[in-house]
Design a protein around this motif. Structure first.
Motif, short mmCIF file in Angstrom:
data_model
loop_
_atom_site.label_atom_id
_atom_site.label_comp_id
_atom_site.label_asym_id
_atom_site.label_seq_id
_atom_site.Cartn_x
_atom_site.Cartn_y
_atom_site.Cartn_z
N THR A 159 0.86 -1.28 0.00
CA THR A 159 -0.03 0.03 -0.05
C THR A 159 0.89 1.21 0.01
O THR A 159 2.11 1.18 0.37
N LYS A 160 0.29 2.38 -0.38
CA LYS A 160 1.24 3.63 -0.46
C LYS A 160 0.37 4.59 0.38
O LYS A 160 -0.88 4.93 0.41
N LEU A 161 1.33 5.33 1.09
CA LEU A 161 0.97 6.24 2.26
C LEU A 161 0.42 7.55 1.27
O LEU A 161 0.69 7.98 0.30
N ASP A 162 -1.09 8.14 1.88
CA ASP A 162 -1.48 9.11 1.01
C ASP A 162 -1.66 10.25 2.03
O ASP A 162 -2.89 9.90 2.74
N GLU A 163 -1.25 11.14 2.21
CA GLU A 163 -1.62 12.21 3.36
C GLU A 163 -2.67 12.85 3.28
O GLU A 163 -3.21 13.69 4.17
N ARG A 164 -3.34 12.71 2.07
CA ARG A 164 -4.64 13.38 1.67
C ARG A 164 -5.78 12.64 2.28
O ARG A 164 -6.80 13.08 2.57
N LEU A 165 -5.56 11.49 2.88
CA LEU A 165 -6.41 10.45 3.43
C LEU A 165 -6.56 10.74 4.98
O LEU A 165 -6.36 9.97 5.83
N THR A 166 -7.13 12.09 5.28
CA THR A 166 -7.20 12.57 6.70
C THR A 166 -8.60 11.85 7.10
O THR A 166 -9.43 11.16 6.35
N PRO A 167 -8.78 12.01 8.47
CA PRO A 167 -10.06 11.64 9.04
C PRO A 167 -11.09 11.88 8.07
O PRO A 167 -11.50 13.12 7.86
N LEU A 168 -12.28 11.12 8.02
CA LEU A 168 -13.51 11.18 7.20
C LEU A 168 -14.63 12.06 8.16
O LEU A 168 -14.15 11.99 9.53
N LYS A 169 -15.24 12.98 7.62
CA LYS A 169 -16.23 13.68 8.37
C LYS A 169 -17.74 13.11 8.10
O LYS A 169 -18.03 12.82 7.06
N PHE A 170 -18.31 12.83 9.14
CA PHE A 170 -19.65 12.13 9.28
C PHE A 170 -20.69 13.01 9.80
O PHE A 170 -20.58 13.71 10.69
N THR A 171 -21.83 13.10 9.03
CA THR A 171 -22.86 13.89 9.63
C THR A 171 -24.01 12.84 9.67
O THR A 171 -24.15 12.12 8.49
N GLY A 172 -25.01 12.72 10.56
CA GLY A 172 -26.25 12.15 10.67
C GLY A 172 -25.90 10.93 11.09
O GLY A 172 -26.81 9.88 11.50
N VAL B 206 -20.80 11.43 4.23
CA VAL B 206 -19.69 11.27 4.58
C VAL B 206 -18.76 12.09 3.57
O VAL B 206 -19.30 12.26 2.35
N SER B 207 -17.94 12.78 4.14
CA SER B 207 -17.05 13.53 3.17
C SER B 207 -15.70 13.68 3.89
O SER B 207 -15.30 12.90 4.76
N GLY B 208 -14.69 14.59 3.21
CA GLY B 208 -13.16 14.70 3.46
C GLY B 208 -12.48 13.27 2.95
O GLY B 208 -12.99 12.58 2.42
N GLY B 209 -11.54 13.05 3.72
CA GLY B 209 -10.77 12.15 3.26
C GLY B 209 -10.49 11.74 1.84
O GLY B 209 -10.28 10.78 1.51
N ASN B 210 -10.15 12.77 1.20
CA ASN B 210 -9.70 13.07 -0.15
C ASN B 210 -10.98 12.41 -1.22
O ASN B 210 -10.73 12.09 -2.26
N LEU B 211 -12.21 12.42 -0.55
CA LEU B 211 -13.39 12.09 -1.39
C LEU B 211 -13.64 13.35 -2.06
O LEU B 211 -13.63 14.55 -1.46
N GLU B 212 -14.05 13.28 -3.46
CA GLU B 212 -14.17 14.46 -4.34
C GLU B 212 -15.39 15.27 -4.14
O GLU B 212 -15.50 16.24 -4.22
N GLU B 213 -16.44 14.66 -3.53
CA GLU B 213 -17.42 15.43 -2.97
C GLU B 213 -18.30 14.93 -1.74
O GLU B 213 -17.76 13.75 -1.19
#
Length: 306
Positions: free
Chosen positions: A62-75, A101-108
């Motif tokens: 696997t390859k480290l991706d610093e953009r994979l930050t904690p995901l943001k959850f609502t609801g 769910v958003s963040g964690g390098n998800l585009e939307e």
């Protein structure tokens, strides 16, 4: 005469062993008239393409991706009532609230649509994804689609229209009381198309506090059942959810649409075909901590020898 009879019967036998519907390997037989995972591409050509899921995640590759930050959850913390249904292939629960769910390098931002599970035989290996070849007893998939779409059908036309969160389960000696309401509901949906109401449940209740939500893997893949559409952004979490053996066994009491025991409801892992699997920085912190401890113990051992 015997040769002529064999030549006549063979095509009929082959025809009798084919069918238009798909099924899992535990169902596939000449009598079932359905096509197991190795023949899903005959049901839908998409199942034979090169970006299929699930896969075996080899952690050292696997390859480290610093953009994979904690995901943001609502609801996810909101309690809701919903219908749980035996759809003939699994047990599925629709999500009637706005949970995203958003963040964690998800585009939307993606909104939750439904969740379902995949399991083995009587609590044995049954997860779809594997980690370094290890198959867990069961796997939860929370399916999301891009928030701007009004239907899953529209999202499936977008190359990254669907985001699925995958969670493993492991056998525990202690019962997970938060799952009692769910496993109890399974008694009312043992047959195909049966459904019942699941009351006062939340998505957080299913996954927290057991799962460290910062440790996960990410790759581009597909749905794991026909039509196997290659539009899924996969997030697979490292830490498994504990369930007691009796809780795992409750899922094996369900029945397929052909009346057989609903067991082995997983697709075998598919070729990675050069795809990169990324890991979050949270996973790296854990790995670094393990390496640090190993170094300390090694150093201590050497100094002790001296």
């Amino acid at each position: 005469m015997r040769r002529l009879l064999s030549a006549y019967l063979l095509p009929l036998i082959l025809h009798a062993c084919t069918g238009a519907d798909w099924c899992y390997q535990t169902q596939a037989s000449c009598e079932s008239h359905c096509k197991g995972p190795d023949r899903w591409s005959e049901v839908n050509a998409e199942c034979g393409k090169t970006r299929q899921s699930p896969i075996n995640i080899v952690t050292k590759k696997t390859k480290l991706d610093e953009r994979l930050t904690p995901l943001k959850f609502t609801g996810y913390q909101e309690l809701f009532d919903s219908s749980v249904k035996n759809n003939g292939h699994s047990v599925q629960v629709s999500i009637p609230i706005k949970a995203t769910v958003s963040g964690g390098n998800l585009e939307e931002t993606y909104k939750a649509v439904q969740f379902h599970l995949h399991w083995g035989v009587s609590g044995g290996p049954g997860s779809e994804h594997t980690i370094d070849g290890e198959q867990y007893p069961m796997e939860l998939h929370i399916v999301h689609m891009k928030q701007r779409y009004s239907s899953l059908e529209d999202a499936l036309k977008d190359p990254s229209g669907v985001a699925v969160l995958g969670f493993f389960y492991e056998e525990s000696s202690i019962s997970n009381r938060k799952y009692d309401i769910f496993t109890h509901a399974l008694r009312s949906v043992q047959n195909t198309n049966e459904n019942t109401t699941l009351r006062k449940i939340s998505l957080n209740q299913l996954i927290l506090p057991e799962v460290n939500m910062t440790n996960y893997y990410r790759y581009d893949g597909s749905l794991t059942t026909p039509d196997c559409t290659e539009v899924v952004v996969w997030t697979v979490f490292e830490n498994p959810i504990p369930l007691k053996s009796e809780q795992l066994l409750a899922f094996s009491a369900l029945k397929f649409n052909d009346g057989k025991a609903m067991v082995g409801t997983f697709r075998p892992v598919q070729p990675r075909n050069g795809r990169v699997v990324y890991r979050s920085s949270g996973a790296v912190v854990v790995a670094s901590a393990v390496l640090l401890l190993a170094s300390i113990f090694t150093a201590f051992g050497l100094s002790h020898l001296n």
